[in-house]
Structure formats: C-alpha cells, structure tokens
Design a protein around this motif. Sequence first.
Motif, PDB file in Angstrom:
ATOM      1  N   VAL A  22       0.853  -1.222   0.051  1.00  0.00           N
ATOM      2  CA  VAL A  22      -0.213   0.075   0.081  1.00  0.00           C
ATOM      3  C   VAL A  22       0.907   1.459   0.035  1.00  0.00           C
ATOM      4  N   LEU A  23       2.070   1.128   0.697  1.00  0.00           N
ATOM      5  CA  LEU A  23       2.881   2.311   0.703  1.00  0.00           C
ATOM      6  C   LEU A  23       3.520   2.564  -0.339  1.00  0.00           C
ATOM      7  N   LEU A  24       3.932   1.639  -1.122  1.00  0.00           N
ATOM      8  CA  LEU A  24       4.574   1.667  -2.480  1.00  0.00           C
ATOM      9  C   LEU A  24       3.679   2.326  -3.432  1.00  0.00           C
ATOM     10  N   ALA A  25       2.378   1.549  -3.483  1.00  0.00           N
ATOM     11  CA  ALA A  25       1.551   2.132  -4.521  1.00  0.00           C
ATOM     12  C   ALA A  25       1.241   3.657  -4.101  1.00  0.00           C
ATOM     13  N   VAL A  26       1.275   4.080  -3.037  1.00  0.00           N
ATOM     14  CA  VAL A  26       0.727   5.581  -2.490  1.00  0.00           C
ATOM     15  C   VAL A  26       2.131   6.448  -3.201  1.00  0.00           C
ATOM     16  N   ALA A  27       3.460   5.718  -2.804  1.00  0.00           N
ATOM     17  CA  ALA A  27       4.330   6.718  -3.065  1.00  0.00           C
ATOM     18  C   ALA A  27       4.278   6.762  -4.728  1.00  0.00           C
ATOM     19  N   LEU A  28       4.034   5.564  -5.417  1.00  0.00           N
ATOM     20  CA  LEU A  28       4.374   5.819  -6.734  1.00  0.00           C
ATOM     21  C   LEU A  28       3.231   6.848  -7.396  1.00  0.00           C
ATOM     22  N   PHE A  29       2.129   6.852  -6.786  1.00  0.00           N
ATOM     23  CA  PHE A  29       0.951   7.665  -7.117  1.00  0.00           C
ATOM     24  C   PHE A  29       1.476   9.100  -6.899  1.00  0.00           C
ATOM     25  N   PHE A  30       2.098   9.438  -5.994  1.00  0.00           N
ATOM     26  CA  PHE A  30       2.545  10.890  -5.861  1.00  0.00           C
ATOM     27  C   PHE A  30       3.914  11.357  -6.741  1.00  0.00           C
ATOM     28  N   ILE A  31       4.543  10.074  -6.795  1.00  0.00           N
ATOM     29  CA  ILE A  31       6.033  10.415  -7.939  1.00  0.00           C
ATOM     30  C   ILE A  31       5.376  10.185  -9.272  1.00  0.00           C
ATOM     31  N   PHE A  32       4.560   9.769  -9.596  1.00  0.00           N
ATOM     32  CA  PHE A  32       4.068   9.753 -11.093  1.00  0.00           C
ATOM     33  C   PHE A  32       4.084  11.219 -11.675  1.00  0.00           C
ATOM     34  N   PRO A  33       3.413  12.105 -11.119  1.00  0.00           N
ATOM     35  CA  PRO A  33       3.402  13.442 -11.729  1.00  0.00           C
ATOM     36  C   PRO A  33       4.837  14.043 -12.058  1.00  0.00           C
ATOM     37  N   PHE A  34       5.605  13.557 -11.144  1.00  0.00           N
ATOM     38  CA  PHE A  34       7.156  14.197 -11.361  1.00  0.00           C
ATOM     39  C   PHE A  34       7.720  13.495 -12.433  1.00  0.00           C
ATOM     40  N   TYR A  35       7.599  12.344 -12.629  1.00  0.00           N
ATOM     41  CA  TYR A  35       8.247  11.584 -13.529  1.00  0.00           C
ATOM     42  C   TYR A  35       7.454  12.012 -14.911  1.00  0.00           C
ATOM     43  N   TRP A  36       6.347  11.998 -15.062  1.00  0.00           N
ATOM     44  CA  TRP A  36       5.842  12.563 -16.302  1.00  0.00           C
ATOM     45  C   TRP A  36       6.163  14.014 -16.626  1.00  0.00           C
ATOM     46  N   ILE A  37       6.486  14.827 -15.794  1.00  0.00           N
ATOM     47  CA  ILE A  37       6.982  16.018 -15.983  1.00  0.00           C
ATOM     48  C   ILE A  37       8.477  15.920 -16.513  1.00  0.00           C
ATOM     49  N   VAL A  38       9.373  15.104 -15.903  1.00  0.00           N
ATOM     50  CA  VAL A  38      10.563  14.970 -16.147  1.00  0.00           C
ATOM     51  C   VAL A  38      10.721  14.256 -17.799  1.00  0.00           C
ATOM     52  N   THR A  39      10.098  13.341 -18.074  1.00  0.00           N
ATOM     53  CA  THR A  39      10.099  12.445 -19.371  1.00  0.00           C
ATOM     54  C   THR A  39       9.497  13.383 -20.042  1.00  0.00           C
ATOM     55  N   GLY A  40       8.449  14.100 -20.161  1.00  0.00           N
ATOM     56  CA  GLY A  40       7.781  15.057 -21.019  1.00  0.00           C
ATOM     57  C   GLY A  40       8.768  16.239 -21.264  1.00  0.00           C
ATOM     58  N   ALA A  41       9.593  16.783 -20.543  1.00  0.00           N
ATOM     59  CA  ALA A  41      10.715  17.506 -20.850  1.00  0.00           C
ATOM     60  C   ALA A  41      11.541  17.193 -22.095  1.00  0.00           C
ATOM     61  N   PHE A  42      11.459  15.769 -22.423  1.00  0.00           N
ATOM     62  CA  PHE A  42      12.370  15.461 -23.278  1.00  0.00           C
ATOM     63  C   PHE A  42      11.694  14.651 -24.482  1.00  0.00           C
ATOM     64  N   LYS A  43      10.398  15.148 -24.608  1.00  0.00           N
ATOM     65  CA  LYS A  43       9.558  14.699 -25.696  1.00  0.00           C
ATOM     66  C   LYS A  43       9.285  15.945 -26.646  1.00  0.00           C
ATOM     67  N   VAL A  44       9.214  15.739 -27.986  1.00  0.00           N
ATOM     68  CA  VAL A  44       8.858  16.664 -28.924  1.00  0.00           C
ATOM     69  C   VAL A  44       7.190  16.888 -28.583  1.00  0.00           C
ATOM     70  N   GLN A  45       6.607  18.172 -29.268  1.00  0.00           N
ATOM     71  CA  GLN A  45       5.303  18.432 -29.144  1.00  0.00           C
ATOM     72  C   GLN A  45       4.289  17.241 -29.094  1.00  0.00           C
ATOM     73  N   ASN A  46       4.505  17.032 -30.377  1.00  0.00           N
ATOM     74  CA  ASN A  46       3.471  15.870 -30.983  1.00  0.00           C
ATOM     75  C   ASN A  46       3.213  14.791 -30.000  1.00  0.00           C
ATOM     76  N   VAL A  47       4.627  14.341 -29.735  1.00  0.00           N
ATOM     77  CA  VAL A  47       4.800  13.091 -28.696  1.00  0.00           C
ATOM     78  C   VAL A  47       4.228  13.433 -27.429  1.00  0.00           C
ATOM     79  N   ALA A  48       4.206  14.694 -26.971  1.00  0.00           N
ATOM     80  CA  ALA A  48       3.938  15.088 -25.348  1.00  0.00           C
ATOM     81  C   ALA A  48       2.354  14.928 -25.333  1.00  0.00           C
ATOM     82  N   VAL A  49       1.864  15.209 -26.400  1.00  0.00           N
ATOM     83  CA  VAL A  49       0.282  15.323 -26.289  1.00  0.00           C
ATOM     84  C   VAL A  49      -0.157  14.115 -27.120  1.00  0.00           C
ATOM     85  N   ALA A  50       0.523  13.131 -27.213  1.00  0.00           N
ATOM     86  CA  ALA A  50       0.039  12.062 -27.951  1.00  0.00           C
ATOM     87  C   ALA A  50      -1.125  10.918 -27.163  1.00  0.00           C
TER      88      ALA A  50
END
Length: 278
Positions: A19-47
Amino acid sequence: MHASMPFRKKPKKLISNIVLLAVALFFIFPFYWIVTGAFKVQNVAVAIPPEWFPHAPTLDNFTVLFKNPVWRWTFNSFFVAAAEMAGVCLVASMAGYVLAKKQFPGRKIIFTLFVAAMALPKQVILVPLFTMIADFGWIDHYKALILPAIGWPFGIFLVKQFAQTLPGELLEAAKVDGCSELRLYYSIVLPLLKPALGALAIFTFINAWNDYFSQLIMIRSTPMMTLPLGVATLKGEYTTPYGVLMAGAAFASLPMIVIFLLFQKAFTQGITMGAVKG
C-alpha cells in the motif's frame, strides 16, 4: 502458539508495504511525467495513447526554454525564497521563544490570534495588502514579495510548540550566570531550536518558491519575474508548448529537491518534535 505470531504479522507487513509503495508511486508519477515530458517533442508530449518513456529524447525544449531570461528568473526566485526563509526563521525563532518561555500580559491572546491567522487564506487579505504595498511604492520590487511573508503565523506556531520543550532549568541557570537576554537567545536558545528551524526553513523555501499567486499580483516586468511566473508566461496565445513548460517545471523543481536533501535530517527531527515525551 507464540512461534506462529511472526508468520501472522508478515502478511500484514507485506500488505502495508504494498500500500505504501502504491501511494508513493501515485505521488511520484506526476514528477516522473514532467521529467520525461521535458525530453519529448510537442506531438509526442500530447499523443494519445501516451508515450510513457521518450523513445527519441530531445533537448529542444530546454533550448527553447533558455532563450528566455531563465537565469534571471532563477536568481529572482532564489533571492526571494532565501531572504524569506531567513526572515521567517529569525522572526519565528524570537517570537516563538518569547511566547513559549516568557510570561507577560496578553501572551495567550497573542498566540490565539496567530493561530486564528493561520486559518485565513491569502486571498482574504490580498486587497488590503496590495493597497498597502502600492502606497509604499513596492510594486514590482523584491520587498513586495519578501516583507509581507516574514511574519508567517505558521512559523511562529511551529517554533513556539518546539520551544515549550526546552528545559527551563537550563535557561534559568544561564541567567544566574549573568547571561544577557540577547546572549541567552543567540548562544543557547537558537542552537536548541535547530530541528524546528530546519523544518521551518524547508517549509518556507518551498512556500516562497511556489507562491505563484502573490508573484502574479505583485510583479509586473519580465526581468523581475520569478521562475514559476516566468515559466507560466511561456504558454502561447493559440498553442501550448507542453514540452517547454515541462522542461521549465522540471528545472524549477531542482532547487526544492536540493534544499530538502540539505535539510533532510533537521526536517525529520522537526516534524516528529513532541512525539516523544521525556
């Protein structure tokens, strides 16, 4: 019978860890999405469906980002956050110590007012605060962001609660030895308040760094913008460069991570203060 108890506890511990791991991943995911999205081109970022990991990472978003005065915005954010952090810690340490250890008429009423002020949202006092700052001529200046935040009620409350745990005998012994009030505060009280001030420093820095609302109201010119405010202006009128915005958000999150790592020990001590009574 008793030998089976550890085996009964293991499933509960395993479930709690999952449960704690699931909650941690839930809160970490937005940051992961931002970091990975910073290295995507526009059409891939909104795909849709999304690309969970950039298969063709690019630095174009950072190239576009740093065509703007990002370093100036970063300096503004650092200066405002650091000055606010220092001011809040200084005022809170003095006010919290006085409210916790000094006896004077109206002490409880003053502390009650501080607690009541914590319940007021910033939007309630925005109009009179803006009018006052405009009358002082502080609009579009560092003072408009730093000085109104120095008397943060939460900081005074936090330090006051911690200062109550300080041994009164130690303070009385210092006075008997001829220690002045200023020397008592600087040499004895302030070092003992380090755990609380470490936690307060993190809270204040993050709060000041992310205070987009006040920055939007008080700042007018581009050179005076802070990093969150400057990144928000990169949004186009007809299109939104999500990759550039994510690059800016990822870059803006780095100082907060560094500050937390620097004050992590004091932070963990500060948030658990009062949990154990001697």
